[in-house]
Design a protein around this motif. Structure first.
Motif, PDB file in Angstrom:
ATOM      1  N   GLY A   1      30.676  75.162  40.848  1.00 36.61           N
ATOM      2  CA  GLY A   1      30.030  74.931  39.634  1.00 36.61           C
ATOM      3  C   GLY A   1      28.604  74.672  39.918  1.00 36.61           C
ATOM      4  N   ILE A   2      28.111  74.558  41.101  1.00 31.98           N
ATOM      5  CA  ILE A   2      26.796  73.873  41.680  1.00 31.98           C
ATOM      6  C   ILE A   2      26.063  75.063  42.457  1.00 31.98           C
ATOM      7  N   GLN A   3      24.861  75.427  41.725  1.00 30.58           N
ATOM      8  CA  GLN A   3      23.967  76.417  42.390  1.00 30.58           C
ATOM      9  C   GLN A   3      22.990  75.955  42.792  1.00 30.58           C
ATOM     10  N   TYR A   4      22.237  76.841  43.955  1.00 31.03           N
ATOM     11  CA  TYR A   4      20.853  76.515  44.234  1.00 31.03           C
ATOM     12  C   TYR A   4      20.232  77.879  44.031  1.00 31.03           C
ATOM     13  N   GLN A   5      18.969  77.901  43.357  1.00 39.65           N
ATOM     14  CA  GLN A   5      18.343  79.037  42.944  1.00 39.65           C
ATOM     15  C   GLN A   5      19.130  80.342  42.434  1.00 39.65           C
TER      16      GLN A   5
ATOM     17  N   LEU B   1      15.910  70.007  48.432  1.00 40.73           N
ATOM     18  CA  LEU B   1      16.429  71.224  47.575  1.00 40.73           C
ATOM     19  C   LEU B   1      17.094  70.515  46.347  1.00 40.73           C
ATOM     20  N   GLN B   2      16.869  71.098  45.291  1.00 46.28           N
ATOM     21  CA  GLN B   2      17.299  70.842  44.116  1.00 46.28           C
ATOM     22  C   GLN B   2      18.366  71.542  43.567  1.00 46.28           C
TER      23      GLN B   2
ATOM     24  N   VAL C   1      21.693  62.389  55.906  1.00 42.78           N
ATOM     25  CA  VAL C   1      21.809  63.469  54.651  1.00 42.78           C
ATOM     26  C   VAL C   1      21.678  62.464  53.252  1.00 42.78           C
ATOM     27  N   VAL C   2      20.736  62.562  52.724  1.00 47.78           N
ATOM     28  CA  VAL C   2      20.304  61.848  51.349  1.00 47.78           C
ATOM     29  C   VAL C   2      20.729  62.809  50.063  1.00 47.78           C
ATOM     30  N   PHE C   3      21.578  62.242  49.285  1.00 49.18           N
ATOM     31  CA  PHE C   3      22.008  62.876  48.046  1.00 49.18           C
ATOM     32  C   PHE C   3      21.475  61.940  46.985  1.00 49.18           C
ATOM     33  N   ASP C   4      20.163  62.643  46.341  1.00 50.41           N
ATOM     34  CA  ASP C   4      19.406  61.915  45.465  1.00 50.41           C
ATOM     35  C   ASP C   4      19.554  62.477  43.780  1.00 50.41           C
TER      36      ASP C   4
ATOM     37  N   GLY D   1      25.385  66.318  36.472  1.00 47.41           N
ATOM     38  CA  GLY D   1      23.878  66.719  36.330  1.00 47.41           C
ATOM     39  C   GLY D   1      23.395  67.123  37.470  1.00 47.41           C
ATOM     40  N   PRO D   2      22.197  67.412  37.522  1.00 48.88           N
ATOM     41  CA  PRO D   2      21.375  68.051  38.664  1.00 48.88           C
ATOM     42  C   PRO D   2      21.074  66.952  39.742  1.00 48.88           C
TER      43      PRO D   2
END
Length: 213
Positions: A145-149, A166-167, A207-210, A108-109
């Motif tokens: 498989g993961i993108q930003y904008q 950044l999401q 570095v935080v992965f949320d 998921g995101p």
């Protein structure tokens, strides 16, 4: 006589890997009786009510795991090939860096941001014993498989603070795929470090992965 009836439905939702984790609720009300959604005929009587409400609950829970190899809590920044060439009288290095690999499981995101012990403009800093500070660029690369904008994530600089996070969006579930964290002191800042040869520069970067969006 009607003793039993049932309803089948198909829930049309976006792909689950594009949904935020959480519980989604909704309801749909049908009318019962002549001319209604459920019409059993004009001779049917003694119905318990004239409406039927169906409640829907969708619970989305994502897998989210980052796995770093042992020793990844310490990133030693060095020039390409190490320091031996410069110590032997070669050219001064133009860049100091370290790439930390990891493995990623995500369905998921999620958001990513950094926190700095020492801040240097929008970057984190490292400092020696004489209080000389230089900025460190912190960037992220993620599986395809993961993108930003709408774009692949390759050496994407990370912002500081949760408000600027950044999401990232998933195009598909990502299972045990490689990524990297990149730490670097750029060309403009290395010469000032070399003027303090023999000293040690240190600083903490978190570095935080949320996944809790």
């Amino acid at each position: 006589m009607v003793q039993d009836t049932s309803v089948a439905y198909n829930l049309d939702v976006p792909p689950p890997y594009r949904l935020r984790a959480g519980t989604y609720r909704g309801s749909l009300t049908y009318t019962i009786g002549p001319g209604g959604d459920f019409d059993f005929g004009n001779d049917v009587s003694q119905l318990s009510g004239d409406t039927l409400t169906v409640n829907f609950v969708l619970d989305v829970r994502h897998a989210f795991l980052f796995e770093f190899p042992p020793g990844s809590d310490r990133a030693v920044l060095e020039p390409k090939g190490g320091w031996s060439a410069w110590l032997a009288g070669g050219k001064a290095p133009t860049r100091l860096y370290r790439d930390l690999p990891f493995r990623l499981w995500s369905t998921g995101p999620f958001k990513v941001y950094k926190l700095c012990q020492h801040t240097a403009d929008v970057r984190c800093g490292i400092v020696n014993d004489n209080a000389h500070q230089v900025p460190v660029e912190v960037a992220l690369s993620l599986p395809g498989g993961i993108q930003y904008q709408g774009r692949p994530v390759e050496h994407l600089p990370l912002p500081t603070g949760r408000a600027a996070a950044l999401q990232f969006e998933s195009l598909m579930p990502t299972l045990n795929r490689p990524g990297q964290l990149h730490f670097a002191v750029g060309r403009a800042d290395v010469p000032s470090m070399l003027a303090h040869a023999g000293s040690t520069y240190t600083g903490q970067v978190t570095v935080v992965f949320d996944a809790e969006l």
